[in-house]
Design a protein around this motif. Sequence first.
Motif, short mmCIF file in Angstrom:
data_model
loop_
_atom_site.label_atom_id
_atom_site.label_comp_id
_atom_site.label_asym_id
_atom_site.label_seq_id
_atom_site.Cartn_x
_atom_site.Cartn_y
_atom_site.Cartn_z
N ILE A 66 44.04 -8.73 -45.09
CA ILE A 66 44.64 -9.67 -44.14
C ILE A 66 43.93 -11.01 -44.29
O ILE A 66 42.72 -11.10 -44.08
N ILE A 67 44.68 -12.04 -44.66
CA ILE A 67 44.12 -13.38 -44.82
C ILE A 67 44.55 -14.23 -43.64
O ILE A 67 45.73 -14.56 -43.49
N GLY A 68 43.60 -14.57 -42.79
CA GLY A 68 43.87 -15.29 -41.55
C GLY A 68 43.86 -14.33 -40.38
O GLY A 68 44.74 -13.48 -40.25
N LEU A 69 42.86 -14.45 -39.49
CA LEU A 69 42.70 -13.49 -38.41
C LEU A 69 43.52 -13.84 -37.18
O LEU A 69 44.17 -12.98 -36.59
N GLY A 70 43.49 -15.12 -36.77
CA GLY A 70 44.19 -15.53 -35.56
C GLY A 70 43.73 -14.71 -34.37
O GLY A 70 42.53 -14.51 -34.14
N ARG A 88 40.43 -5.06 -44.85
CA ARG A 88 39.53 -6.21 -45.00
C ARG A 88 40.25 -7.44 -44.47
O ARG A 88 41.38 -7.74 -44.86
N VAL A 89 39.59 -8.15 -43.55
CA VAL A 89 40.10 -9.42 -43.03
C VAL A 89 39.28 -10.55 -43.61
O VAL A 89 38.04 -10.49 -43.61
N VAL A 90 39.95 -11.59 -44.10
CA VAL A 90 39.26 -12.79 -44.57
C VAL A 90 39.64 -13.94 -43.63
O VAL A 90 40.82 -14.26 -43.49
N GLU A 91 38.64 -14.52 -43.00
CA GLU A 91 38.86 -15.61 -42.04
C GLU A 91 37.84 -16.72 -42.31
O GLU A 91 36.64 -16.45 -42.44
N ILE A 92 38.32 -17.95 -42.37
CA ILE A 92 37.45 -19.06 -42.74
C ILE A 92 36.62 -19.59 -41.58
O ILE A 92 35.57 -20.19 -41.78
N ALA A 93 37.06 -19.36 -40.34
CA ALA A 93 36.43 -19.98 -39.18
C ALA A 93 35.66 -18.96 -38.35
O ALA A 93 36.27 -18.08 -37.72
N PRO A 94 34.33 -19.05 -38.29
CA PRO A 94 33.56 -18.13 -37.46
C PRO A 94 33.98 -18.14 -36.00
O PRO A 94 33.93 -17.10 -35.34
N ALA A 95 34.42 -19.30 -35.49
CA ALA A 95 34.81 -19.39 -34.08
C ALA A 95 36.05 -18.55 -33.79
O ALA A 95 36.21 -18.02 -32.69
N VAL A 96 36.93 -18.40 -34.77
CA VAL A 96 38.12 -17.56 -34.59
C VAL A 96 37.72 -16.10 -34.49
O VAL A 96 38.24 -15.34 -33.67
N VAL A 97 36.78 -15.69 -35.33
CA VAL A 97 36.29 -14.31 -35.26
C VAL A 97 35.62 -14.06 -33.91
O VAL A 97 35.85 -13.03 -33.28
#
Length: 256
Positions: A66-70, A88-97
């Motif tokens: 999954i690319i982009g957690l939202g 596996r989730v790939v998310e660029i923004a720690p704040a979103v996680v």
Amino acid sequence: MNPPIDISEQAGVRYLHFGSDWIQGAMRIRRPHALELAYTREMMAGLLLRDGLAADGGRWPRKVLIIGLGAASLARFVHHHLPQARIRVVEIAPAVVAAARQFFKLPAEDARFSIHLGCGAQYVLERDETWDYILVDGYDRNARAGALDTLPFHQALHARLSEHGLMAANLFGRARGYKASLERIVHASGGRAVAFPSCDSGNVVAFAAAGEPVERSMDELRLRARQLKEETGLDLGPTVTRLEQSGTLPGAHLRL
């Protein structure tokens, strides 16, 4: 890269925003494992197309990227309803996680579920691992997909699909409409791609396949949609109806 995070609630639904009224994700508080937004339900329509065995003989899909957690909608659904899948989730923004953990019931990381912090395009381009189902839903606060909307990314993505691989991408919000984005997906997949008719929110979800051919009649799609609704509560009946009414499937068969 950390967008401004805002959380709102209305009528029992919690929403994620990136510093604007634009909805980046949603969760019905009493039904956290359901897919609240129509386009997220549509992104799981790969379950209509590959309902057989994965490459290792188990149920499909066995491996999901999954690319982009939202708001973690897809992650929660797959984790809860597809227990055979490693995710596996790939998310660029720690704040979103962090927001997903605090407000959106993000599953705990373990041997089956993991999160990689970083650029989704870079992750795909640099790693050789293959996946049965890849879900791409990455946007910034201005609804721009950036490197996730390039031909090299989609070519690398297609190369990462397994023998039973499918990719689903949310094309909503990309500059000048979705057609240029779809053309890149079609090119990268050697023509094995299709865009489903736009859902009520205006989102367009595109699918691409690798390996084993996909061929489903409308009757088969309707039957599988009924099974999925019974098994998971996921209602893809409206998706199948829109496909049928669109008149875009030659011979009333979906082929990829």
